[in-house]
Design an enzyme around this catalytic site. Sequence first.
Site, PDB file in Angstrom:
ATOM      1  CD  GLU A 258      -3.084  -0.983   2.185  1.00 39.75           C
ATOM      2  OE1 GLU A 258      -2.808  -0.206   3.234  1.00 39.75           O
ATOM      3  OE2 GLU A 258      -4.076  -1.663   2.067  1.00 39.75           O
TER       4      GLU A 258
ATOM      5  CB  SER B 252      43.856 -22.108  45.046  1.00 42.40           C
ATOM      6  OG  SER B 252      42.841 -22.313  44.199  1.00 42.40           O
TER       7      SER B 252
HETATM    8  C1  BGC Z   1      -4.981   0.463   5.881  1.00 39.43           C
HETATM    9  C2  BGC Z   1      -5.962   0.261   4.759  1.00 39.43           C
HETATM   10  C3  BGC Z   1      -7.154   0.640   5.063  1.00 39.43           C
HETATM   11  C4  BGC Z   1      -7.387   2.284   5.581  1.00 39.43           C
HETATM   12  C5  BGC Z   1      -8.662   2.594   6.215  1.00 39.43           C
HETATM   13  C6  BGC Z   1      -5.075   1.970   6.445  1.00 39.43           C
HETATM   14  O1  BGC Z   1      -4.200   1.953   7.711  1.00 39.43           O
HETATM   15  O2  BGC Z   1      -3.556   0.463   5.310  1.00 39.43           O
HETATM   16  O3  BGC Z   1      -5.765  -0.915   4.284  1.00 39.43           O
HETATM   17  O4  BGC Z   1      -8.028   0.417   4.237  1.00 39.43           O
HETATM   18  O5  BGC Z   1      -6.441   2.267   6.888  1.00 39.43           O
HETATM   19  O6  BGC Z   1      -9.213   1.591   7.242  1.00 39.43           O
HETATM   20  C1  BGC Z   2      -2.360  -3.784   5.197  1.00 39.96           C
HETATM   21  C2  BGC Z   2      -3.435  -4.183   4.639  1.00 39.96           C
HETATM   22  C3  BGC Z   2      -4.294  -5.196   5.591  1.00 39.96           C
HETATM   23  C4  BGC Z   2      -5.107  -4.021   6.633  1.00 39.96           C
HETATM   24  C5  BGC Z   2      -5.782  -4.677   7.640  1.00 39.96           C
HETATM   25  C6  BGC Z   2      -3.004  -2.743   6.427  1.00 39.96           C
HETATM   26  O1  BGC Z   2      -2.075  -1.992   7.013  1.00 39.96           O
HETATM   27  O2  BGC Z   2      -1.745  -2.866   4.465  1.00 39.96           O
HETATM   28  O3  BGC Z   2      -2.681  -5.421   3.786  1.00 39.96           O
HETATM   29  O4  BGC Z   2      -5.494  -5.829   4.775  1.00 39.96           O
HETATM   30  O5  BGC Z   2      -3.791  -3.537   7.162  1.00 39.96           O
HETATM   31  O6  BGC Z   2      -4.848  -5.818   8.213  1.00 39.96           O
END
Ligand code: BGC
Ligand code: BGC
Length: 965
Positions: free
Chosen positions: A492, A801
């Site tokens: 992401e 010793s």
């Molecule tokens: C996560 C996303 C999520 C968003 C909103 C972010 O921290 O990486 O996967 O959709 O928060 O909940």
């Molecule tokens: C990650 C996503 C994940 C989400 C919820 C985010 O920080 O990038 O891959 O689905 O968290 O755990």
Amino acid sequence: MNTTVHSRALLYTDWTLTEPYFDPVLLRTRETIFTIGNGYLGTRGSFEEGYPQALPATLISGVYDDVPVIYTELANCPDWLSLVIIINGERFRLDRGDILHYERQLDLHAGVLSRFVRWRSPTGKTLEFRFERFASLADRHMLGLRCQITSIDGSGRLAEPFPWKIEVQSSLNGYPENQGFDHWEQLDQGELEQGIEQGIWLQVCTRTSHIELVMAAKIAVIGTEASFQVASPPGYHTLTTTFMAAAGQTISVEKVVTVFTSQETERPVQAAQDKLLALPSYALLLKAHQQAWEAVWQHSDIVIEGDRMAQLAVRYNLFQLIISASPQNDRVSIPAKTLSGFGYRGHIFWDTEIFILPFFTLTQPAIARSLLTYRYHALEGARRKASHSRYQGAMFPWESAATGDEVTPRSSMPTDPYAEAVRIWCRDREIHLSADIAYAVWQYWQVTGDDLWLRDYGAEIILDTARFWMSRLEWHPQQTRYELCGVIGADEYHEQVPNNAFTNRMVQWHLETAVAVYEWLQRTFPNQAAVLAQRLQLTPAQLLSWQAAIAQIYIPYNAETGLIEQFEGFFQLKDIDLTDYEPRDRSIQAVLGMDETNQRQVLKQPDVLMLLYLMRGVQAAPYSHDVLQKNWDYYAPRTDSTYGSSLTSAIHAILAADLGAPAAAYQQFMQAAMVDLDDNRGNTADGIHAASAGGVWQAVVFGFGGIQLKNSGPVATPHLPPTWSRLQFKLHWHGTCHSFDFVPSDSHTPNIQGFIFDLDGVLTDTAEWHYRAWQQLADEEHLPFDRQANEALRGVSRRESLLLIVGSHAYSELELQKMMDRKNRYYVESIQTITDKDVLPGALNLLAEIRQAGIKIAIGSASKNAKTVIEKLGLADHVDAIADGYSVEHPKPAPDLFLYAAHQLGLDPAHCVVVEDAAAGIAAAIAGGMWTIGLGPADRVDSADIVLPNLMGIHLADLQTKLSR
Ligand code: BGC
Ligand code: BGC
């Protein structure tokens, strides 16, 4: 933030997790860690009596309610734990008075959380409280809580004489809140009729989703006569019991609660009351609950021998998964933070299908089926999302809740009033989820052979999402290929990229699978094929277009380098060396900012490597070992695996195991396994990291067990971490249970059950005090002696010793005796000044790790003062046995002293390792058939199995790894 110290405070056995002291700083983290549940609901580990800043929560699967910005969230349900205890007008609370003893323990095998507190009230009354609670796995609408109260002592200056009047107020708190937001309307409350006088119930309803919830509770007092009273302030129905307690008397209060919502029954008030009336005794309820856990562990347990921390951590992660899923409700799924906290508001991500589901599919397929059926019911929401964006078919939302509509927030609202809101693009661009769900459906079918489910549910999921892909794919005539642009891949950190390899290949796989499923359906269930063809408007021409698309989807792969480019243009981004930013306690995105991170070749989590993991069973090029190695070498060092995403470590562990890199595999595995127990990302207070927990199961089974799912069934190629002496688990395949039991064939792997430490020069430096005592004696006797001569005395008995010091000078036996006594007197005088500050660096840490690992510890010292020194050093509680100068006749290098120590520990010498700084000591240990760790210059202790300068920075795991080589 020093998280390591915090983790050390938890103690592990194979099945129990113990918090040996209470630290208010860790309040919310520990509330998450000590969450209990049964799949229907989860309850955080908050205290019955409350605590300032506590975050109590009971979350019920599927009980969502609307809320601004994030659309919907799991509503915090009425608190069933609440138990206010008042002793002669003084309220029991841990923020007042003195905590004389505290211990909280989660028994994973029995599914029971207990707490023992010995507390002195501000006026000086001392009492003991033993709390116990469980959310029944045998009857998921039933919760049990017990508090045993013992009045111990009233000798405090202000304390009143016995008997004490104890009042226990047991409530159903109808005002739970979600971080300030109240989801509930109070509907009604009442007392239980039909003979149980001490019963109450509370009826509430969510404000916008109109889910009605009823809790009913009764209490019983055991051990004395008690009176009962009901108070009914609206929404805070309370049942108070009062009794008198004599000195030393133990009285139990048992609270049993039932809970129903309008999601399971039309008449929750009735259901909760009826059930409460029908329940047997607390003891029987607890027994049924424990039996249900026993049965679950039968198929789901993983046994690891030789590594207690890993054993407990794995079971802990499985426990947290098991308590978040129920086979009984197929309209709910597991949220990213389970039912244990408010993080991600109870929303459901790909975490469930890709990370968590394999555990259930392969151990409890009924639960996997239920979780996947949730997605079937969510198809309507997914169709609304697709058509809203003018696509066809079903496009699953990035974050999902009750209906399957998109609930990812559009932006995050900053708390700083002058900061800009941050747009969250995942809802628009992170589209891979539809393929991830298809992947999980296919895997479920492959593993279970559940044709009927695929026919009635799974096929429609796979086919309607395939239709979505066909409408989403972009045809680029110049390049004559299909592309997907403007997407977010698994990583992401990069928010709008063309042709993300992970997404494109998953879509390609999805279309391949859709064709296969449709052909299978036509062959096996032609009627259902016809029904679906009609419902989803599938035509032969359309299927041909799927086939064509499969061949023309662009995957950015360079056959020459063997590298898959994460997305087109990734390799042109500025490179990064993550070691330049160490040490850090934040994600790289937090360090560099979003824009800069976007410009760099840095990953939040595996993307190409995630793809290679999911395509592990696909033999066709380019998914070979060589490609995996090349891409691992490229991407693993560029992945922010510490603070980027908790989804990374388990996957990296599996790939490292596949690539034959056991140390890296184990390190990543432990990072995932300890993510919550260690709070190693600092956000456990928000809830359990469920994807990581699922990944931990996969890391053990697919990584260390090397399990590959072949057409014929699961096939193992185990690569156990060096310290593991056994790994056992079970997998279900087409209705049959397969047991796996791996014991390393390499007999050199030591099975260390005991550590025997020499004292001087190892745990402390009494050598200096000995030297000074000898020096004083030698000076008084005019014998030549100095520091250098002292070197020869290391590990040598007092008599030997002295004989070395006197050399050829003639002394009578009596004189020798007197000199030894004198030297000892000087020495004993000086060691009185020893304190815990005299423990050598690293020793305390290592002792604590050894104990936590369940390995025994003995002292094997020639010194006659060993016991005193150990006590002065504050180490008495760390050791199980002491062999000292009185224990045996023949000194080192005879093996007797160490053999004696091993015997004291009840261990075979071959299972013991001796830590020594003297050549005579190493020789003694070798003669005794023990493993050896030599401290000091190599020329002194070079015959040891491991040679180290000292214990500074030394961890048990390192020693075990080194001994295995
Ligand atoms: C996560 C996303 C999520 C968003 C909103 C972010 O921290 O990486 O996967 O959709 O928060 O909940
Ligand atoms: C990650 C996503 C994940 C989400 C919820 C985010 O920080 O990038 O891959 O689905 O968290 O755990």
